[in-house]
Design a protein around this motif. Structure first.
Motif, PDB file in Angstrom:
ATOM      1  N   ASP A 171       0.830  -1.197   0.000  1.00  0.00           N
ATOM      2  CA  ASP A 171       0.000   0.000   0.000  1.00  0.00           C
ATOM      3  C   ASP A 171       0.870   1.255   0.000  1.00  0.00           C
ATOM      4  O   ASP A 171       1.904   1.305   0.671  1.00  0.00           O
ATOM      5  N   LYS A 172       0.447   2.250  -0.732  1.00  0.00           N
ATOM      6  CA  LYS A 172       1.166   3.530  -0.770  1.00  0.00           C
ATOM      7  C   LYS A 172       1.045   4.199   0.600  1.00  0.00           C
ATOM      8  O   LYS A 172      -0.046   4.272   1.181  1.00  0.00           O
ATOM      9  N   ASN A 232      -0.277  13.386  -6.493  1.00  0.00           N
ATOM     10  CA  ASN A 232      -0.871  12.137  -6.018  1.00  0.00           C
ATOM     11  C   ASN A 232      -1.004  12.177  -4.503  1.00  0.00           C
ATOM     12  O   ASN A 232      -0.067  12.590  -3.806  1.00  0.00           O
ATOM     13  N   ASP A 233      -2.152  11.723  -3.991  1.00  0.00           N
ATOM     14  CA  ASP A 233      -2.310  11.611  -2.543  1.00  0.00           C
ATOM     15  C   ASP A 233      -1.755  10.261  -2.080  1.00  0.00           C
ATOM     16  O   ASP A 233      -1.014   9.598  -2.814  1.00  0.00           O
ATOM     17  N   SER A 262      -3.448   7.527  -1.387  1.00  0.00           N
ATOM     18  CA  SER A 262      -4.304   6.377  -1.667  1.00  0.00           C
ATOM     19  C   SER A 262      -3.695   5.504  -2.753  1.00  0.00           C
ATOM     20  O   SER A 262      -2.853   5.934  -3.544  1.00  0.00           O
ATOM     21  N   GLY A 263      -4.120   4.261  -2.775  1.00  0.00           N
ATOM     22  CA  GLY A 263      -3.674   3.337  -3.801  1.00  0.00           C
ATOM     23  C   GLY A 263      -2.624   2.356  -3.302  1.00  0.00           C
ATOM     24  O   GLY A 263      -2.221   2.369  -2.133  1.00  0.00           O
ATOM     25  N   SER A 264      -2.209   1.499  -4.194  1.00  0.00           N
ATOM     26  CA  SER A 264      -1.195   0.491  -3.866  1.00  0.00           C
ATOM     27  C   SER A 264      -0.228   0.353  -5.033  1.00  0.00           C
ATOM     28  O   SER A 264      -0.571   0.630  -6.182  1.00  0.00           O
ATOM     29  N   ARG A 275      -5.204   2.546  -8.290  1.00  0.00           N
ATOM     30  CA  ARG A 275      -6.153   3.186  -7.380  1.00  0.00           C
ATOM     31  C   ARG A 275      -7.566   2.907  -7.864  1.00  0.00           C
ATOM     32  O   ARG A 275      -7.873   3.154  -9.039  1.00  0.00           O
ATOM     33  N   ALA A 276      -8.383   2.353  -6.985  1.00  0.00           N
ATOM     34  CA  ALA A 276      -9.782   2.065  -7.310  1.00  0.00           C
ATOM     35  C   ALA A 276      -9.901   1.224  -8.573  1.00  0.00           C
ATOM     36  O   ALA A 276     -10.770   1.448  -9.421  1.00  0.00           O
TER      37      ALA A 276
END
Length: 255
Positions: free
Chosen positions: A151-152, A160-161, A163-165, A185-186
């Motif tokens: 995970d980020k 970029n925030d 969120s995401g991996s 992300r998503a």
């Protein structure tokens, strides 16, 4: 698998492809060093100004003294142990990074390949630096093909925030060395990045030749990062506010 010899110069390209919300791609020639952290190379004077490996440029700065040892090697072993992946006795740690050159060091991504007694890649550490003077490290458990995910957890790009991996693929063989990273992300891919090259023995001649062919590499890399950031800002890509990170950021283990 036949591993590359150390020390080596890994000569190749760094590439980046942003897919959303705007499309932006680049590719640049570059080179890195692949070194054994327990046997760091030392160039003869006066070439030391072209390549030096300083523990202060990585992880905890190499200052702690305990059963894990000191310097970069001790920091890697200590970090892995604290994150629940202690390295077995006999583990060999290879570092892929830019050397400190002409008084300056900057590594967007440093990869520590931790090879067990049978030369298998059992653990890897990815250390990420941003242009705000912060760094953060992730412990990975790659599969037999060098794939891992995490995970980020660290602010790198102002676009970029957190969120995401990341989907990571590592390669370490006699023909190619490097890392490829994809931010998802998503269920969608935001960007992909890769730093990959061909390893060749690091000799006085090859160090001099590459230093002349790619002058001021450690200065050029952050300059290019800022240049591409300006181009994205001019295209009105929204800027994400940078969160405050601890001086020694919390570091996450890979899934």
């Amino acid at each position: 698998m036949v591993r590359p010899s150390t020390p080596s110069l890994v000569v190749g390209e760094v590439s980046h492809a942003r897919r959303q919300p705007v499309v932006h791609r680049f590719r640049h020639r570059h080179y890195q060093w692949l070194v054994d952290v327990d046997d760091l190379p030392r160039l003869p004077w006066p070439l030391t100004s072209l390549a030096r490996f300083d523990p202060r440029d990585h992880l905890a700065g190499g200052g702690a003294v305990d059963r894990h040892g000191i310097g970069i090697a001790g920091d890697v072993r200590r970090f892995c142990s604290e994150r629940g992946r202690p390295l077995p006795d006999g583990t060999r740690i290879l570092m892929l990074a830019h050397a400190r050159a002409l008084g300056h060091a900057f590594n967007p991504l440093t990869v520590f390949f931790c090879l067990d007694a049978e030369d298998r890649l059992g653990t890897a550490v990815l250390e990420v630096h941003n242009t705000y003077g912060e760094r953060h490290s992730y412990v990975l458990a790659p599969d037999a093909d060098g794939n891992a995910s995490v995970d980020k957890a660290f602010y790198v790009s102002p676009f970029n925030d957190l969120s995401g991996s990341y989907a990571v693929r590592l390669r370490l063989d006699a023909r190619r060395v490097g890392a490829s990273i994809r931010l998802d992300r998503a269920g969608e891919t935001v960007f992909t990045a890769s730093a990959m090259g061909d390893p060749r023995p690091a000799t006085v001649h090859s160090v001099l030749a590459l230093s002349l062919r790619h002058p001021l590499m450690t200065y050029r890399v952050p300059a290019l990062i800022r240049w591409h950031g300006i181009r994205l800002w001019l295209r009105r890509l929204p800027v994400v506010k940078r969160p405050s990170h601890e001086s020694t950021p919390s570091q996450e283990a890979a899934r």
